[in-house]
Enzyme design. Sequence first.
Site, PDB file in Angstrom:
ATOM      1  N   GLN A  47       0.965  -1.169   0.077  1.00  8.40           N
ATOM      2  CA  GLN A  47      -0.023   0.009  -0.156  1.00  8.40           C
ATOM      3  C   GLN A  47       0.906   1.389  -0.064  1.00  8.40           C
ATOM      4  O   GLN A  47       1.590   1.712   0.954  1.00  8.40           O
ATOM      5  CB  GLN A  47      -0.957  -0.026   1.259  1.00  8.40           C
ATOM      6  CG  GLN A  47      -1.899   1.153   1.415  1.00  8.40           C
ATOM      7  CD  GLN A  47      -2.702   1.336   2.890  1.00  8.40           C
ATOM      8  OE1 GLN A  47      -2.090   0.587   3.771  1.00  8.40           O
ATOM      9  NE2 GLN A  47      -3.891   1.499   2.635  1.00  8.40           N
ATOM     10  N   GLY A  48       0.771   2.036  -1.134  1.00  9.60           N
ATOM     11  CA  GLY A  48       1.488   3.262  -1.198  1.00  9.60           C
ATOM     12  C   GLY A  48       0.559   4.397  -0.658  1.00  9.60           C
ATOM     13  O   GLY A  48       0.341   5.194  -1.472  1.00  9.60           O
ATOM     14  N   TYR A  49       0.553   4.423   0.514  1.00 11.90           N
ATOM     15  CA  TYR A  49      -0.235   5.856   0.941  1.00 11.90           C
ATOM     16  C   TYR A  49       0.495   6.545   1.723  1.00 11.90           C
ATOM     17  O   TYR A  49       0.806   7.989   1.211  1.00 11.90           O
ATOM     18  CB  TYR A  49      -1.431   5.239   1.841  1.00 11.90           C
ATOM     19  CG  TYR A  49      -2.932   4.693   1.338  1.00 11.90           C
ATOM     20  CD1 TYR A  49      -2.603   4.361  -0.019  1.00 11.90           C
ATOM     21  CD2 TYR A  49      -3.982   4.982   1.766  1.00 11.90           C
ATOM     22  CE1 TYR A  49      -3.902   3.946  -0.808  1.00 11.90           C
ATOM     23  CE2 TYR A  49      -4.839   4.511   1.247  1.00 11.90           C
ATOM     24  CZ  TYR A  49      -5.111   3.940  -0.163  1.00 11.90           C
ATOM     25  OH  TYR A  49      -6.178   3.633  -0.814  1.00 11.90           O
ATOM     26  N   SER A  50       0.924   6.317   2.825  1.00  8.39           N
ATOM     27  CA  SER A  50       1.849   7.613   3.629  1.00  8.39           C
ATOM     28  C   SER A  50       3.141   7.730   3.054  1.00  8.39           C
ATOM     29  O   SER A  50       3.670   7.151   2.460  1.00  8.39           O
ATOM     30  CB  SER A  50       2.118   6.714   4.999  1.00  8.39           C
ATOM     31  OG  SER A  50       0.882   6.304   5.762  1.00  8.39           O
ATOM     32  N   SER A  86      -3.868   6.715  12.632  1.00 12.37           N
ATOM     33  CA  SER A  86      -4.049   6.850  14.025  1.00 12.37           C
ATOM     34  C   SER A  86      -5.301   7.006  14.855  1.00 12.37           C
ATOM     35  O   SER A  86      -6.234   7.392  13.958  1.00 12.37           O
ATOM     36  CB  SER A  86      -3.051   7.987  14.260  1.00 12.37           C
ATOM     37  OG  SER A  86      -3.840   9.136  14.149  1.00 12.37           O
ATOM     38  N   ASN A  87      -5.383   6.688  15.935  1.00 13.81           N
ATOM     39  CA  ASN A  87      -6.738   6.518  16.494  1.00 13.81           C
ATOM     40  C   ASN A  87      -7.208   8.045  16.878  1.00 13.81           C
ATOM     41  O   ASN A  87      -8.404   8.213  17.118  1.00 13.81           O
ATOM     42  CB  ASN A  87      -6.300   5.616  17.758  1.00 13.81           C
ATOM     43  CG  ASN A  87      -6.689   4.282  17.705  1.00 13.81           C
ATOM     44  OD1 ASN A  87      -6.646   3.745  16.691  1.00 13.81           O
ATOM     45  ND2 ASN A  87      -6.687   3.442  18.858  1.00 13.81           N
ATOM     46  N   GLU A  88      -5.976   8.859  16.996  1.00 20.85           N
ATOM     47  CA  GLU A  88      -6.381  10.286  17.179  1.00 20.85           C
ATOM     48  C   GLU A  88      -7.443  10.777  15.861  1.00 20.85           C
ATOM     49  O   GLU A  88      -8.394  11.438  16.020  1.00 20.85           O
ATOM     50  CB  GLU A  88      -5.399  11.109  17.270  1.00 20.85           C
ATOM     51  CG  GLU A  88      -4.546  11.001  18.540  1.00 20.85           C
ATOM     52  CD  GLU A  88      -3.751   9.883  18.572  1.00 20.85           C
ATOM     53  OE1 GLU A  88      -3.403   9.597  19.751  1.00 20.85           O
ATOM     54  OE2 GLU A  88      -3.463   9.198  17.740  1.00 20.85           O
ATOM     55  N   GLU A  96      -9.862  -1.625   5.357  1.00 19.77           N
ATOM     56  CA  GLU A  96      -8.778  -1.903   6.207  1.00 19.77           C
ATOM     57  C   GLU A  96      -8.941  -1.705   7.592  1.00 19.77           C
ATOM     58  O   GLU A  96      -8.570  -2.655   8.398  1.00 19.77           O
ATOM     59  CB  GLU A  96      -7.607  -0.809   5.755  1.00 19.77           C
ATOM     60  CG  GLU A  96      -6.490  -0.971   6.731  1.00 19.77           C
ATOM     61  CD  GLU A  96      -5.322   0.044   6.185  1.00 19.77           C
ATOM     62  OE1 GLU A  96      -4.245   0.051   6.683  1.00 19.77           O
ATOM     63  OE2 GLU A  96      -5.580   0.911   5.605  1.00 19.77           O
TER      64      GLU A  96
END
Length: 396
Positions: free
Chosen positions: A126-129, A381-383, A244
Amino acid sequence: MNLELSDADRAFQAEVRDFVRSSLPPELAERNRRHMHLAKQDYVTWHRLLNKRGWGAPNWPKEFGGTDWNPVQRYIFDEECAIADAPPLVPFGISMVGPVIYTFGTPAQKAHYLPRILSMEDWWCQGYSEPGSGSDLASLRTRAESDGDDYIVTGHKIWTTQAHFADMMFCLVRTDAQAKPQEGISFLLIDMKTPGITVRPIISIDEGHGVNEVFLDGVRVPKANRIGQEGKGWTYAKFLLGNERTTIAEVSTSKQRLRRLKTIARAEMAQGASLLEDPAFRDKVAAVEIELLALEYTNLRVLAAETAGKGVGPEASMLKIRGSEIQQTITELVCEALGYYAAPFEHAPEGSNLAPLGPDYAQGRMESFLYNRATTIYGGSNEIQRNIIAKMVLGL
């Protein structure tokens, strides 16, 4: 949680249990139980055994090679695999890009890629971040410039899980630098063997090589490898992220780990009695079990809604938050129960002659604890997930 199973469900449960027990290589189950770093071939072996049985894509429609299982059957399948310590199905092809391709892809893309995902001929990443564009994914800077029938892609992806194994990457790129952030992004399928791609390892705190940096330097990608319309990649990305985040919940895996936690707590002693009889520790175990039960019910409701044709919405963020936090709590309690036996970090390469320290049930627990520190970060992230819930559910 004990579902009221029909006779047909019980027959299906027996079928899955018999297949998993007879087909899963014992040495693979043992490596997974001990939280050892699995090799690429370990995942491929188990996936192909399941696919040969017709179970390689539990969440896909039958027309594309899936099972068309109802929520109860998917629940049963996940439970039996977790109980047997089977390795997870690699999600990047099956649970992430596969549904994007069969939902938004062209007939040619479906015909080419879906069979290769099912057979594990193609391993996806996966090329996201990107550096500076993790939680704020819409600020990504990897660009794709038009050049006839191709795009020329240049940029830098990070935290790319299993890119060192991958044959293909599904990648978000910016095709319009002048558009609003979410409107200038496209979704490309990139062959990892294309010239200009460099993969560099990132070794995580558990000494595992799971994540990587990926550098794209003038990588030529056919426009035929673009999913859907140019500039509409954010729509496809949100669809994928919903899938996801539901898989990250890992309810069945957490249930198996909770059972193992109780086994350890029964064996460990505190002031002359089983640790599980200690009121303070028992209350901690009961609290996480209640949280896991609530998560399980929520997950089943999401599965039922998905089967009824409703898209995955902000509830995926709730599953991700609670699922990841429960995973961390269970691994923390395991280390607490083990006391000083949890302290040694014993990861050793394949074939090492290092003797294990402590009882058998202590093996790999610190490694699991360290790895699970990342669960509240990856997959969004959960935030950020709380922000999504505040906006989409509470209207804040």
